[in-house]
Design a protein around this motif. Sequence first.
Motif, mmCIF file in Angstrom:
data_model
loop_
_atom_site.group_PDB
_atom_site.id
_atom_site.type_symbol
_atom_site.label_atom_id
_atom_site.label_comp_id
_atom_site.label_asym_id
_atom_site.label_seq_id
_atom_site.Cartn_x
_atom_site.Cartn_y
_atom_site.Cartn_z
ATOM 1 N N UNK A 131 17.947 -5.737 2.517
ATOM 2 C CA UNK A 131 18.364 -4.340 2.646
ATOM 3 C C UNK A 131 18.656 -3.981 4.095
ATOM 4 N N UNK A 132 17.931 -4.585 5.029
ATOM 5 C CA UNK A 132 18.125 -4.263 6.450
ATOM 6 C C UNK A 132 19.559 -4.509 6.891
ATOM 7 N N UNK A 133 20.178 -5.583 6.374
ATOM 8 C CA UNK A 133 21.572 -5.840 6.744
ATOM 9 C C UNK A 133 22.492 -4.756 6.203
ATOM 10 N N UNK A 135 9.571 -3.623 7.205
ATOM 11 C CA UNK A 135 10.404 -3.326 8.369
ATOM 12 C C UNK A 135 9.802 -2.292 9.316
ATOM 13 N N UNK A 136 9.102 -1.316 8.772
ATOM 14 C CA UNK A 136 8.557 -0.265 9.634
ATOM 15 C C UNK A 136 7.410 -0.762 10.499
ATOM 16 N N UNK A 137 6.810 -1.889 10.123
ATOM 17 C CA UNK A 137 5.705 -2.438 10.905
ATOM 18 C C UNK A 137 6.170 -3.436 11.961
ATOM 19 N N UNK A 138 7.400 -3.908 11.839
ATOM 20 C CA UNK A 138 7.883 -4.959 12.731
ATOM 21 C C UNK A 138 7.992 -4.515 14.193
ATOM 22 N N UNK A 139 8.595 -3.345 14.494
ATOM 23 C CA UNK A 139 8.784 -3.003 15.914
ATOM 24 C C UNK A 139 7.495 -2.984 16.721
ATOM 25 N N UNK A 140 6.432 -2.384 16.180
ATOM 26 C CA UNK A 140 5.175 -2.306 16.930
ATOM 27 C C UNK A 140 4.590 -3.696 17.147
ATOM 28 N N UNK A 141 4.687 -4.562 16.124
ATOM 29 C CA UNK A 141 4.159 -5.915 16.284
ATOM 30 C C UNK A 141 4.956 -6.706 17.314
ATOM 31 N N UNK A 142 6.269 -6.619 17.229
ATOM 32 C CA UNK A 142 7.098 -7.403 18.137
ATOM 33 C C UNK A 142 6.999 -6.911 19.569
ATOM 34 N N UNK A 143 6.721 -5.630 19.748
ATOM 35 C CA UNK A 143 6.599 -5.090 21.100
ATOM 36 C C UNK A 143 5.396 -5.661 21.846
ATOM 37 N N UNK A 177 4.751 -8.774 21.836
ATOM 38 C CA UNK A 177 5.148 -10.081 22.313
ATOM 39 C C UNK A 177 4.402 -11.241 21.701
ATOM 40 N N UNK A 178 3.817 -11.018 20.526
ATOM 41 C CA UNK A 178 3.017 -12.081 19.921
ATOM 42 C C UNK A 178 3.478 -12.423 18.503
ATOM 43 N N UNK A 179 4.574 -11.815 18.049
ATOM 44 C CA UNK A 179 5.160 -12.193 16.773
ATOM 45 C C UNK A 179 4.672 -11.417 15.568
ATOM 46 N N UNK A 180 5.164 -11.867 14.377
ATOM 47 C CA UNK A 180 4.854 -11.203 13.112
ATOM 48 C C UNK A 180 3.434 -11.515 12.642
ATOM 49 N N UNK A 181 2.846 -10.569 11.959
ATOM 50 C CA UNK A 181 1.633 -10.836 11.188
ATOM 51 C C UNK A 181 1.542 -9.837 10.040
ATOM 52 N N UNK A 182 1.134 -8.605 10.313
ATOM 53 C CA UNK A 182 1.008 -7.613 9.251
ATOM 54 C C UNK A 182 2.350 -7.296 8.602
ATOM 55 N N UNK A 183 3.426 -7.436 9.344
ATOM 56 C CA UNK A 183 4.755 -7.102 8.819
ATOM 57 C C UNK A 183 5.324 -8.178 7.907
ATOM 58 N N UNK A 184 4.596 -9.288 7.746
ATOM 59 C CA UNK A 184 5.042 -10.361 6.867
ATOM 60 C C UNK A 184 3.962 -10.670 5.836
ATOM 61 N N UNK A 209 0.806 -1.214 0.000
ATOM 62 C CA UNK A 209 0.000 0.000 0.000
ATOM 63 C C UNK A 209 0.841 1.267 0.000
ATOM 64 N N UNK A 210 1.930 1.301 0.780
ATOM 65 C CA UNK A 210 2.738 2.508 0.893
ATOM 66 C C UNK A 210 4.207 2.156 1.099
ATOM 67 N N UNK A 211 5.090 2.974 0.563
ATOM 68 C CA UNK A 211 6.521 2.802 0.770
ATOM 69 C C UNK A 211 6.914 3.066 2.219
ATOM 70 N N UNK A 212 6.075 3.742 2.954
ATOM 71 C CA UNK A 212 6.373 4.081 4.345
ATOM 72 C C UNK A 212 6.477 2.853 5.238
ATOM 73 N N UNK A 213 6.023 1.697 4.752
ATOM 74 C CA UNK A 213 6.071 0.484 5.570
ATOM 75 C C UNK A 213 7.451 -0.177 5.560
ATOM 76 N N UNK A 214 8.408 0.395 4.841
ATOM 77 C CA UNK A 214 9.772 -0.145 4.851
ATOM 78 C C UNK A 214 9.873 -1.485 4.158
ATOM 79 N N UNK A 215 9.623 -1.501 2.841
ATOM 80 C CA UNK A 215 9.559 -2.748 2.075
ATOM 81 C C UNK A 215 10.962 -3.322 1.881
ATOM 82 N N UNK A 216 11.135 -4.578 2.250
ATOM 83 C CA UNK A 216 12.440 -5.233 2.134
ATOM 84 C C UNK A 216 12.267 -6.633 1.561
#
Length: 339
Positions: A287-289, A174-182, A184-191, A130-137
Amino acid sequence: MKLGSLRQGGRDGTLVVVSSDLAGFRRVPEIAATLQAALDDWAEISPRLAAVAAELAGGGGPSEPFDPDAMAAPLPRAYQWADGSAYVNHVELLRKAGGAAVPASFSTDALVYQGGSDSFLGPTEPIAVETEDWGIDFEAEIACITDDVPLGCSAEAAKGHIRLLTIANDVSLRALIPAEMSKGFGFFQSKPSTAFAALAVTPDELGPAWDGQRLHLPLLSFLNDGPFGRPDAGVDMTFDFPTLIAHATKTRRLGAGTIIGSGTVSNRQGSGPGTAIGEGGVGYSCIAEARTIETIIHGKPKTPFLRFGDHVRIEMLDAGGRSVFGAIDQRVEKRVVMG
């Protein structure tokens, strides 16, 4: 032998046997309609598929031209997609960039998460976001496909349950990962949906590059046609595939058609933090690496995440320079948000 699934034939595609040189393929409805059906009865069906592969190799019988655009993922949907993080160097780098230490257990206890397996992308389907702001990798990975694996399977026994291997692009936002991981229930929207190469191949097709545990060939990644990564998938793989399978079966059985991912392929590159291909290193499989290394060296990242119109290509070549699985060849495009 090399197996794939045409897009046509319903949600699970149509099983085809592809020649080793990727020149042609043959449909095999008299043997199995889908790859999942073949895996469900592998002991009986695989010799018949191998006979077709041998006939194709000898130039006998009918065949159709191979077209990557006509192919779905080998398993367009699977009963299970369990993705590991077998290259601990990748984990260490990303945590270091975030200022977090790597627990000692990360080197002794495999990391695995359960990904979405109901809808995989084919090798040339676009990465629609949907948007580049989500940190596509992108994340270039190796994956194996199993038959039925019993509860509590040992790593040694797990070697005999690996039926096919392939490569994947496990897209991350990548931009969605921190909020999801915080949470404590793992990836979903970020994958979002993972993409796979057109072909899954039997271990014997890989020759000495496959040692029963690891695949010893460089995994090539290109961004906008420029070389981005070429780490050797057999190097620095802390947890090999049998170990990942044994880890997964500690409390459950694995059904035929389970896909086990390696996680992002990553090499240590000597005593330093890693080096881009343009600087004489083996580069990176995401790209994250690259951004992590840039932050370590320069204090901030320079390489942007993927943008609309960018082109990602992931491929593995054998010792003779021939494509093993076919290429994952995707463009990033803006997803149209439906009302």
